[in-house]
Design a protein around this motif. Structure first.
Motif: not given
Length: 107
Positions: A33-44, A53-69
């Motif tokens: 979410m820093w140098g990548g694109d949010v589109a693959p996350l949205i499609e996933f 069951i969905v488990l998530m954890a951030t490492y370094d920066d998990g928010a910069t590219k997050l959008n409202d969708e």
């Protein structure tokens, strides 16, 4: 489920999907979410099946590219903190597809 040894974690949002009935690991992915694109996350997120069951954890920066969708799709999994996730915030979450309430497993 996830580790550097398994080579299935990275910078951004790390995810693991688990079958809610059998406990079987279905998939792991990480999204930069820093140098990548949010589109693959949205499609996933859109492909997750009910009862997973969905488990998530951030490492370094998990928010910069997050959008409202993306934030809305994660909130639908039970997250109440995703709307406030900021640059380099630490965040762990356990929710599920089809959950009717907010998850108590989030920090």
């Amino acid at each position: 489920l996830m580790s550097g040894v398994k080579n299935n974690v990275g910078r951004g949002i790390n995810t693991a999907l688990v079958n809610g009935k059998t406990g079987e690991l279905l998939d792991t992915k990480f999204f930069d979410m820093w140098g990548g694109d949010v589109a693959p996350l949205i499609e996933f997120l859109k492909t997750i099946q009910d009862g997973t069951i969905v488990l998530m954890a951030t490492y370094d920066d998990g928010a910069t590219k997050l959008n409202d969708e993306a934030r809305k799709l994660i909130a639908e999994l039970g997250s109440s903190s995703i709307t406030n996730l900021g640059f380099r915030d630490n965040w762990v979450f356990c929710g599920g597809k089809g959950i009717k309430t907010k998850s108590p497993f989030e920090q």
